[in-house]
Motif scaffolding. Structure first.
Motif, PDB file in Angstrom:
ATOM      1  N   GLU A  68       0.824  -1.210   0.000  1.00  0.00           N
ATOM      2  CA  GLU A  68       0.000   0.000   0.000  1.00  0.00           C
ATOM      3  C   GLU A  68       0.857   1.258   0.000  1.00  0.00           C
ATOM      4  O   GLU A  68       0.621   2.188  -0.774  1.00  0.00           O
ATOM      5  CB  GLU A  68      -0.910  -0.017   1.231  1.00  0.00           C
ATOM      6  N   VAL A  69       1.857   1.291   0.856  1.00  0.00           N
ATOM      7  CA  VAL A  69       2.718   2.474   0.967  1.00  0.00           C
ATOM      8  C   VAL A  69       3.591   2.642  -0.275  1.00  0.00           C
ATOM      9  O   VAL A  69       3.844   3.766  -0.719  1.00  0.00           O
ATOM     10  CB  VAL A  69       3.591   2.380   2.242  1.00  0.00           C
ATOM     11  N   ALA A  70       4.048   1.528  -0.868  1.00  0.00           N
ATOM     12  CA  ALA A  70       4.866   1.597  -2.088  1.00  0.00           C
ATOM     13  C   ALA A  70       4.087   2.245  -3.231  1.00  0.00           C
ATOM     14  O   ALA A  70       4.662   2.951  -4.064  1.00  0.00           O
ATOM     15  CB  ALA A  70       5.331   0.203  -2.487  1.00  0.00           C
ATOM     16  N   LYS A  71       2.778   2.021  -3.250  1.00  0.00           N
ATOM     17  CA  LYS A  71       1.949   2.560  -4.338  1.00  0.00           C
ATOM     18  C   LYS A  71       1.443   3.975  -4.043  1.00  0.00           C
ATOM     19  O   LYS A  71       1.398   4.824  -4.924  1.00  0.00           O
ATOM     20  CB  LYS A  71       0.759   1.639  -4.594  1.00  0.00           C
ATOM     21  N   ASN A  72       1.032   4.221  -2.786  1.00  0.00           N
ATOM     22  CA  ASN A  72       0.337   5.473  -2.453  1.00  0.00           C
ATOM     23  C   ASN A  72       1.127   6.409  -1.539  1.00  0.00           C
ATOM     24  O   ASN A  72       0.620   7.478  -1.181  1.00  0.00           O
ATOM     25  CB  ASN A  72      -1.010   5.153  -1.795  1.00  0.00           C
ATOM     26  N   GLU A  73       2.335   5.997  -1.113  1.00  0.00           N
ATOM     27  CA  GLU A  73       3.209   6.812  -0.270  1.00  0.00           C
ATOM     28  C   GLU A  73       2.690   7.016   1.150  1.00  0.00           C
ATOM     29  O   GLU A  73       3.348   7.648   1.965  1.00  0.00           O
ATOM     30  CB  GLU A  73       3.436   8.206  -0.909  1.00  0.00           C
ATOM     31  N   PRO A 260       9.645  -4.801  -2.843  1.00  0.00           N
ATOM     32  CA  PRO A 260       9.225  -3.518  -3.410  1.00  0.00           C
ATOM     33  C   PRO A 260       9.441  -3.422  -4.919  1.00  0.00           C
ATOM     34  O   PRO A 260       8.598  -2.898  -5.646  1.00  0.00           O
ATOM     35  CB  PRO A 260      10.101  -2.497  -2.651  1.00  0.00           C
ATOM     36  N   THR A 261      10.584  -3.912  -5.408  1.00  0.00           N
ATOM     37  CA  THR A 261      10.882  -3.849  -6.840  1.00  0.00           C
ATOM     38  C   THR A 261       9.916  -4.718  -7.638  1.00  0.00           C
ATOM     39  O   THR A 261       9.386  -4.290  -8.679  1.00  0.00           O
ATOM     40  CB  THR A 261      12.330  -4.311  -7.118  1.00  0.00           C
ATOM     41  N   LEU A 262       9.672  -5.939  -7.184  1.00  0.00           N
ATOM     42  CA  LEU A 262       8.732  -6.821  -7.866  1.00  0.00           C
ATOM     43  C   LEU A 262       7.326  -6.225  -7.873  1.00  0.00           C
ATOM     44  O   LEU A 262       6.592  -6.359  -8.855  1.00  0.00           O
ATOM     45  CB  LEU A 262       8.720  -8.198  -7.201  1.00  0.00           C
ATOM     46  N   SER A 263       6.939  -5.571  -6.780  1.00  0.00           N
ATOM     47  CA  SER A 263       5.616  -4.945  -6.697  1.00  0.00           C
ATOM     48  C   SER A 263       5.487  -3.800  -7.703  1.00  0.00           C
ATOM     49  O   SER A 263       4.446  -3.628  -8.339  1.00  0.00           O
ATOM     50  CB  SER A 263       5.352  -4.433  -5.281  1.00  0.00           C
ATOM     51  N   LYS A 264       6.559  -3.030  -7.845  1.00  0.00           N
ATOM     52  CA  LYS A 264       6.533  -1.888  -8.766  1.00  0.00           C
ATOM     53  C   LYS A 264       6.345  -2.322 -10.219  1.00  0.00           C
ATOM     54  O   LYS A 264       5.705  -1.645 -11.021  1.00  0.00           O
ATOM     55  CB  LYS A 264       7.829  -1.081  -8.632  1.00  0.00           C
ATOM     56  N   SER A 268       4.255  -4.657 -15.465  1.00  0.00           N
ATOM     57  CA  SER A 268       5.165  -4.708 -16.621  1.00  0.00           C
ATOM     58  C   SER A 268       5.702  -6.130 -16.734  1.00  0.00           C
ATOM     59  O   SER A 268       6.757  -6.464 -16.183  1.00  0.00           O
ATOM     60  CB  SER A 268       6.314  -3.706 -16.447  1.00  0.00           C
ATOM     61  N   ILE A 269       4.985  -6.969 -17.448  1.00  0.00           N
ATOM     62  CA  ILE A 269       5.192  -8.415 -17.416  1.00  0.00           C
ATOM     63  C   ILE A 269       6.594  -8.838 -17.836  1.00  0.00           C
ATOM     64  O   ILE A 269       7.236  -9.655 -17.162  1.00  0.00           O
ATOM     65  CB  ILE A 269       4.146  -9.131 -18.294  1.00  0.00           C
ATOM     66  N   GLU A 270       7.111  -8.305 -18.919  1.00  0.00           N
ATOM     67  CA  GLU A 270       8.425  -8.727 -19.407  1.00  0.00           C
ATOM     68  C   GLU A 270       9.539  -8.365 -18.421  1.00  0.00           C
ATOM     69  O   GLU A 270      10.442  -9.159 -18.170  1.00  0.00           O
ATOM     70  CB  GLU A 270       8.703  -8.097 -20.780  1.00  0.00           C
ATOM     71  N   ILE A 271       9.456  -7.152 -17.875  1.00  0.00           N
ATOM     72  CA  ILE A 271      10.449  -6.736 -16.879  1.00  0.00           C
ATOM     73  C   ILE A 271      10.326  -7.610 -15.632  1.00  0.00           C
ATOM     74  O   ILE A 271      11.326  -8.039 -15.052  1.00  0.00           O
ATOM     75  CB  ILE A 271      10.253  -5.250 -16.504  1.00  0.00           C
ATOM     76  N   ASN A 335       5.911 -15.530  -2.561  1.00  0.00           N
ATOM     77  CA  ASN A 335       5.873 -14.075  -2.626  1.00  0.00           C
ATOM     78  C   ASN A 335       5.596 -13.578  -4.042  1.00  0.00           C
ATOM     79  O   ASN A 335       4.859 -12.606  -4.233  1.00  0.00           O
ATOM     80  CB  ASN A 335       7.191 -13.484  -2.114  1.00  0.00           C
ATOM     81  N   VAL A 336       6.171 -14.238  -5.020  1.00  0.00           N
ATOM     82  CA  VAL A 336       5.910 -13.875  -6.415  1.00  0.00           C
ATOM     83  C   VAL A 336       4.433 -14.079  -6.733  1.00  0.00           C
ATOM     84  O   VAL A 336       3.789 -13.231  -7.371  1.00  0.00           O
ATOM     85  CB  VAL A 336       6.779 -14.719  -7.377  1.00  0.00           C
ATOM     86  N   ASN A 337       3.872 -15.194  -6.280  1.00  0.00           N
ATOM     87  CA  ASN A 337       2.452 -15.463  -6.509  1.00  0.00           C
ATOM     88  C   ASN A 337       1.557 -14.437  -5.833  1.00  0.00           C
ATOM     89  O   ASN A 337       0.519 -14.046  -6.379  1.00  0.00           O
ATOM     90  CB  ASN A 337       2.098 -16.868  -5.997  1.00  0.00           C
ATOM     91  N   ILE A 338       1.940 -13.997  -4.637  1.00  0.00           N
ATOM     92  CA  ILE A 338       1.161 -12.981  -3.928  1.00  0.00           C
ATOM     93  C   ILE A 338       1.149 -11.677  -4.712  1.00  0.00           C
ATOM     94  O   ILE A 338       0.099 -11.041  -4.881  1.00  0.00           O
ATOM     95  CB  ILE A 338       1.741 -12.738  -2.513  1.00  0.00           C
ATOM     96  N   ILE A 339       2.312 -11.274  -5.206  1.00  0.00           N
ATOM     97  CA  ILE A 339       2.423 -10.032  -5.973  1.00  0.00           C
ATOM     98  C   ILE A 339       1.581 -10.095  -7.235  1.00  0.00           C
ATOM     99  O   ILE A 339       0.930  -9.124  -7.635  1.00  0.00           O
ATOM    100  CB  ILE A 339       3.904  -9.746  -6.306  1.00  0.00           C
ATOM    101  N   LEU A 340       1.556 -11.276  -7.870  1.00  0.00           N
ATOM    102  CA  LEU A 340       0.781 -11.462  -9.097  1.00  0.00           C
ATOM    103  C   LEU A 340      -0.698 -11.762  -8.823  1.00  0.00           C
ATOM    104  O   LEU A 340      -1.483 -11.915  -9.754  1.00  0.00           O
ATOM    105  CB  LEU A 340       1.374 -12.608  -9.923  1.00  0.00           C
ATOM    106  N   LYS A 341      -1.056 -11.872  -7.519  1.00  0.00           N
ATOM    107  CA  LYS A 341      -2.432 -12.133  -7.094  1.00  0.00           C
ATOM    108  C   LYS A 341      -2.960 -13.445  -7.680  1.00  0.00           C
ATOM    109  O   LYS A 341      -4.102 -13.529  -8.151  1.00  0.00           O
ATOM    110  CB  LYS A 341      -3.344 -10.970  -7.466  1.00  0.00           C
ATOM    111  N   ARG A 342      -2.109 -14.470  -7.677  1.00  0.00           N
ATOM    112  CA  ARG A 342      -2.521 -15.800  -8.128  1.00  0.00           C
ATOM    113  C   ARG A 342      -3.271 -16.530  -7.013  1.00  0.00           C
ATOM    114  O   ARG A 342      -3.236 -16.121  -5.850  1.00  0.00           O
ATOM    115  CB  ARG A 342      -1.292 -16.602  -8.537  1.00  0.00           C
TER     116      ARG A 342
END
Length: 396
Positions: A68-73, A260-264, A268-271, A335-342
């Motif tokens: 939440e903070v990473a997106k909305n500060e 944080p980087t993965l969330s950002k 951007s799927i390829e990155i 953690n990757v799955n959580i970020i991707l909301k799988r």
């Protein structure tokens, strides 16, 4: 000037400071093994393992807060409200089953009461740590952890001079948690938006909680079951577990910098794919070095650190290391799955956790079998998570 320099490179040096932190925490457990009997040390680790399961809510709130903070500060107060409701519910359930918990954990009501207070402070503390993580203020995150661990370490030395029991350890943990909470409140409260949001965080929190629950379940349930079913060997197993969990501490500190980087780059799927592969290779490189240490060097340190009464632990050390390397990589994929909301990975975690506890209860008769069961379970869990991530990735 040095503080400014530390803040500039705080993301890169966070794992180094975190490693030192875990070194202090590890030495705290060594001290506990000196002052407590094998049986008491096994009981203590069972209590701490149960506490780590309770800490899942705090870890989940920290992850949600960081996103939440990473997106909305800034953090919305609705998350605080969610935490309060959750605490009330868990405390009610906790005391409802306190009698059975006392018997299962070979404990008493006083210890269980201290555990619940630790749980309460940890929950709110993790929210403040999530603010630091989301804003990538890793220096403040380090300070928060150091206040907790150093306070616990100093208080433990003092308390052990008065009474040598699990209670001394639990009191030291509680006070250390309170001191760290005060620091987090002072620096983090100003980053909270006092207005409520219409967005319902319950669903997102639930997915994060379930994911983290199973990971912490796997790191805790073995100690609890060993203490319950193989109580005579629980002290030996606790020592091996202390060594094995160093792998998780190091892995978690590295993964924390990835989130944080993965969330950002989640949109951007390829990155994101490139980052996922890159970070996995970094993690595997770290694990390769650790395995060498666990096989050739660390077994010889047991008699010097924990004493000759735990010398049998050295023959199991490499097995514990293999199991926890596999588990740490599973944690990264979760953690990757959580970020991707799988969602599919949740069924895998549920399946393997149920299979693990059934096999343990029915067939496990010594700690060698415990380690083999853990290795096989985590290996197949990692393979399954990798396959599902690739399979679902085709629809990105």
């Amino acid at each position: 000037m040095n503080f400014i320099l530390l803040k500039k490179y705080q993301k890169n040096i966070y794992p180094i400071f975190d490693l030192g932190l875990n070194g202090i925490n590890y030495f705290t457990h060594i001290i506990c093994s000196w002052f407590l009997s094998e049986s008491s040390y096994g009981n203590l680790n069972a209590l701490l393992s149960f506490l780590s399961i309770l800490f899942v809510s705090g870890v989940s709130l920290q992850f949600l807060t960081a996103k939440e903070v990473a997106k909305n500060e800034i953090l919305n107060f609705t998350i605080i409200k969610l935490a309060i409701k959750y605490l009330i519910f868990i405390i009610f359930i906790y005391f409802l089953f306190s009698m059975k918990l006392k018997l299962f954990l070979h404990s008493n009501y006083f210890s269980l009461t201290i555990l619940i207070f630790i749980f309460i402070f940890n929950t709110f503390l993790c929210i403040f740590r999530g603010i630091f993580q989301g804003k990538e203020e890793f220096l403040y995150l380090n300070i928060s952890f150091y206040i907790e661990i150093l306070s616990k370490f100093i208080l433990l030395i003092i308390f052990f001079q008065v009474f040598k029991s699990e209670i001394a350890v639990l009191f030291a943990i509680l006070l250390g948690m309170i001191f760290s909470f005060l620091q987090g409140f002072f620096y983090g409260f100003k980053r909270i938006n006092k207005n409520f949001s219409r967005y319902n965080y319950l669903k997102e929190f639930s997915y994060i909680f379930i994911s983290n629950f199973f990971i912490y379940y796997f790191t805790s349930v073995d100690m609890i079951l060993v203490n319950y079913k193989l109580n005579i060997e629980s002290g030996i197993y606790a020592v091996v577990l202390r060594y094995s969990q160093l792998i998780l501490f190091i892995s978690f500190s590295v993964i924390t910098t990835f989130v944080p980087t993965l969330s950002k780059y989640s949109s951007s799927i390829e990155i994101l794919k490139s980052k996922i592969k890159k970070y996995l290779l970094i993690l595997l490189s770290v694990h390769s070095i650790l395995l060498i240490l666990y096989i050739f060097i660390l077994p010889f340190t047991i008699k010097y650190l924990f004493g000759m009464k735990y010398i049998q632990a050295e023959k199991y050390l490499y097995l514990g290391a293999i199991a926890y390397v596999l588990l740490a990589n599973c944690f990264y994929l979760v953690n990757v799955n959580i970020i991707l909301k799988r969602k599919l990975y949740l069924y895998l975690l549920s399946f393997f956790s149920i299979i693990y506890i059934i096999i343990f209860y029915l067939f496990i008769n010594n700690i060698l079998q415990v380690f083999l069961l853990s290795i096989i379970t985590y290996l197949f869990l990692f393979i399954s998570l990798t396959i599902t991530l690739i399979y679902e990735g085709e629809s990105l």
